[in-house]
Scaffold this active site. Structure first.
Site, PDB file in Angstrom:
ATOM      1  N   SER A   1       6.365  31.167  23.146  1.00 23.54           N
ATOM      2  CA  SER A   1       5.641  30.500  22.057  1.00 23.54           C
ATOM      3  C   SER A   1       5.222  31.545  21.032  1.00 23.54           C
ATOM      4  O   SER A   1       4.464  32.472  21.349  1.00 23.54           O
ATOM      5  CB  SER A   1       4.390  29.808  22.601  1.00 23.54           C
ATOM      6  OG  SER A   1       3.482  29.583  21.538  1.00 23.54           O
TER       7      SER A   1
ATOM      8  N   ASP B   1       5.068  26.321  17.452  1.00 18.50           N
ATOM      9  CA  ASP B   1       3.929  25.404  17.505  1.00 18.50           C
ATOM     10  C   ASP B   1       3.449  25.045  16.103  1.00 18.50           C
ATOM     11  O   ASP B   1       2.952  25.899  15.367  1.00 18.50           O
ATOM     12  CB  ASP B   1       2.773  26.059  18.275  1.00 18.50           C
ATOM     13  CG  ASP B   1       3.036  26.118  19.772  1.00 18.50           C
ATOM     14  OD1 ASP B   1       3.276  25.056  20.374  1.00 18.50           O
ATOM     15  OD2 ASP B   1       3.026  27.237  20.334  1.00 18.50           O
TER      16      ASP B   1
ATOM     17  N   MET C   1       0.785  22.932  14.022  1.00 15.85           N
ATOM     18  CA  MET C   1      -0.523  22.253  14.168  1.00 15.85           C
ATOM     19  C   MET C   1      -1.061  21.919  12.773  1.00 15.85           C
ATOM     20  O   MET C   1      -0.985  22.763  11.870  1.00 15.85           O
ATOM     21  CB  MET C   1      -1.511  23.183  14.872  1.00 15.85           C
ATOM     22  CG  MET C   1      -1.033  23.683  16.223  1.00 15.85           C
ATOM     23  SD  MET C   1      -2.345  24.605  17.044  1.00 15.85           S
ATOM     24  CE  MET C   1      -1.453  25.275  18.448  1.00 15.85           C
TER      25      MET C   1
ATOM     26  N   HIS D   1       7.274  22.185  18.497  1.00 17.81           N
ATOM     27  CA  HIS D   1       6.250  21.384  19.177  1.00 17.81           C
ATOM     28  C   HIS D   1       5.301  20.871  18.103  1.00 17.81           C
ATOM     29  O   HIS D   1       4.455  21.621  17.605  1.00 17.81           O
ATOM     30  CB  HIS D   1       5.539  22.274  20.213  1.00 17.81           C
ATOM     31  CG  HIS D   1       4.426  21.590  20.934  1.00 17.81           C
ATOM     32  ND1 HIS D   1       3.529  22.279  21.716  1.00 17.81           N
ATOM     33  CD2 HIS D   1       4.062  20.279  21.006  1.00 17.81           C
ATOM     34  CE1 HIS D   1       2.654  21.430  22.243  1.00 17.81           C
ATOM     35  NE2 HIS D   1       2.953  20.207  21.809  1.00 17.81           N
TER      36      HIS D   1
ATOM     37  N   MET E   1       2.394  19.274  16.867  1.00 18.42           N
ATOM     38  CA  MET E   1       1.033  18.800  17.157  1.00 18.42           C
ATOM     39  C   MET E   1       0.442  18.307  15.842  1.00 18.42           C
ATOM     40  O   MET E   1      -0.451  18.926  15.251  1.00 18.42           O
ATOM     41  CB  MET E   1       0.212  19.941  17.782  1.00 18.42           C
ATOM     42  CG  MET E   1       0.627  20.225  19.216  1.00 18.42           C
ATOM     43  SD  MET E   1       0.014  21.786  19.842  1.00 18.42           S
ATOM     44  CE  MET E   1       1.302  22.898  19.278  1.00 18.42           C
TER      45      MET E   1
ATOM     46  N   MET F   1       2.010  18.890  28.841  1.00 23.28           N
ATOM     47  CA  MET F   1       1.046  19.936  28.466  1.00 23.28           C
ATOM     48  C   MET F   1       0.218  20.329  29.685  1.00 23.28           C
ATOM     49  O   MET F   1      -0.310  19.463  30.398  1.00 23.28           O
ATOM     50  CB  MET F   1       0.098  19.428  27.369  1.00 23.28           C
ATOM     51  CG  MET F   1       0.723  19.280  26.000  1.00 23.28           C
ATOM     52  SD  MET F   1       1.488  20.777  25.338  1.00 23.28           S
ATOM     53  CE  MET F   1       0.095  21.888  25.168  1.00 23.28           C
TER      54      MET F   1
HETATM   55  O1  5RP Z   1       1.212  24.366  22.416  1.00 23.81           O
HETATM   56  C1  5RP Z   1       0.533  25.334  22.616  1.00 23.81           C
HETATM   57  C2  5RP Z   1      -0.951  25.250  22.471  1.00 23.81           C
HETATM   58  O2  5RP Z   1      -1.294  23.992  22.071  1.00 23.81           O
HETATM   59  C3  5RP Z   1       1.169  26.659  22.959  1.00 23.81           C
HETATM   60  O3  5RP Z   1       2.573  26.492  23.001  1.00 23.81           O
HETATM   61  C4  5RP Z   1       0.708  27.237  24.269  1.00 23.81           C
HETATM   62  O4  5RP Z   1      -0.651  27.213  24.439  1.00 23.81           O
HETATM   63  C5  5RP Z   1       1.295  28.612  24.528  1.00 23.81           C
HETATM   64  O5  5RP Z   1       0.363  29.581  24.693  1.00 23.81           O
HETATM   65  P1  5RP Z   1      -0.039  30.268  26.106  1.00 23.81           P
HETATM   66  O6  5RP Z   1       1.243  30.513  26.845  1.00 23.81           O
HETATM   67  O7  5RP Z   1      -0.735  31.494  25.670  1.00 23.81           O
HETATM   68  O8  5RP Z   1      -0.912  29.288  26.827  1.00 23.81           O
HETATM   69 FE   FE2 Z   2       3.363  24.453  22.363  1.00 24.76          FE
END
Ligand code: 5RP
Ligand code: FE2
Length: 251
Positions: A10, A37, A39, A76, A78, A168
């Site tokens: 990510s 990601d 957002m 992703h 969001m 998630m």
């Molecule tokens: O969608 C996400 C947060 O909403 C990220 O992809 C996810 O949190 C990745 O970070 P980490 O591996 O540090 O938890």
């Molecule tokens: Fe993500």
């Protein structure tokens, strides 16, 4: 048998001031996909970036030469209005558009073709994403049970079926959170019912949690802080891959 391991770092944990170089480096270190990601500050209480940034980083990573291939941009989304952004993300090089079930059902998004139903139908959204030439993913927040996906996953027309389900394992919004093992029964249930399905887990994955996720049957592994914060990211990527493939009986 579960599909092969796909490791998707990510870029939320990359250096945003040097994103192109960080994306290139993580691919060289053995990543399969890039997990991007997006957002919007509405669906989640955080903001990242939009299409212009994705277009720039796309130039640093070769487009995949096959479905699910290396270099897949796994976006992703969001965001509160997932339908509205499908074409824009296709145009900047997104390969897999993964929207949240919860957003599809609550948004009164206006699509480029006109106003959609007050409640966008996730199945229609999947078809729309496929019609734009992208793979479609559907993501579930921790509070949403997998039973909501049964009708979609068992749809008779493959255009209406998602190519991936994302479970998630943290509340979406931020990197670096604690892994929620409480979400793994969802992965187990899906793997039992759909042996061929790509099941992605996202949030808190790394060397300390991969065994549990792989045992449950996840094959697409997102890891942000565990990869970008590692002394040797190649080693972490290799370990995640080996664990998933070993548990699935592929090694
Ligand atoms: O969608 C996400 C947060 O909403 C990220 O992809 C996810 O949190 C990745 O970070 P980490 O591996 O540090 O938890
Ligand atoms: Fe993500």
């Amino acid at each position: 048998m579960a599909p092969k391991a796909i490791i998707a770092p990510s870029i939320l944990s990359a250096d945003f001031a040097d994103l192109g170089a960080d994306c290139r480096r993580t691919m060289e270190q053995g990543a399969d996909w890039l997990h991007v990601d997006i957002m919007d500050g509405h669906f989640v209480p955080n903001l990242t970036f939009g299409p212009p940034v994705v277009a720039k980083i796309r130039k640093h990573v070769d487009k995949p030469s096959a479905k699910y291939g290396r270099g897949t941009f796994d976006c992703h989304m969001m965001i509160a209005e997932p339908k509205k952004w499908v074409k824009e993300f296709k145009n900047v090089g997104c390969d897999l558009y993964c929207f949240h079930y919860e957003a599809a059902f609550s948004s009164a998004a206006e699509s480029p073709e006109g106003k959609s139903d007050a409640k966008t139908n996730p199945k229609e959204l999947i078809r729309y994403i496929h019609d734009q030439g992208m793979l479609a993913g559907i993501a579930l927040k921790p509070a949403t049970g997998v039973e909501v996906l049964t009708e979609i996953l068992e749809s008779s027309d493959e255009k209406d079926r998602p190519d991936m389900v994302l479970i998630m394992t943290v509340e979406p919004g931020f990197g670096g959170q604690k892994f929620m093992a409480s979400e793994l029964p969802k992965v187990q249930e899906l793997r039992k019912k759909y042996p061929e399905l790509n099941i992605e887990v996202d949030g808190g994955l790394g060397p300390g949690t991969i065994d549990q996720a792989a045992d449950a049957g996840a094959n697409v592994i997102v890891a942000g802080s565990a990869v970008f914060g590692a002394k040797d990211p190649s080693e972490v990527i290799a370990l995640l891959r080996k664990t998933v493939d070993q548990k699935a009986g592929k090694l």
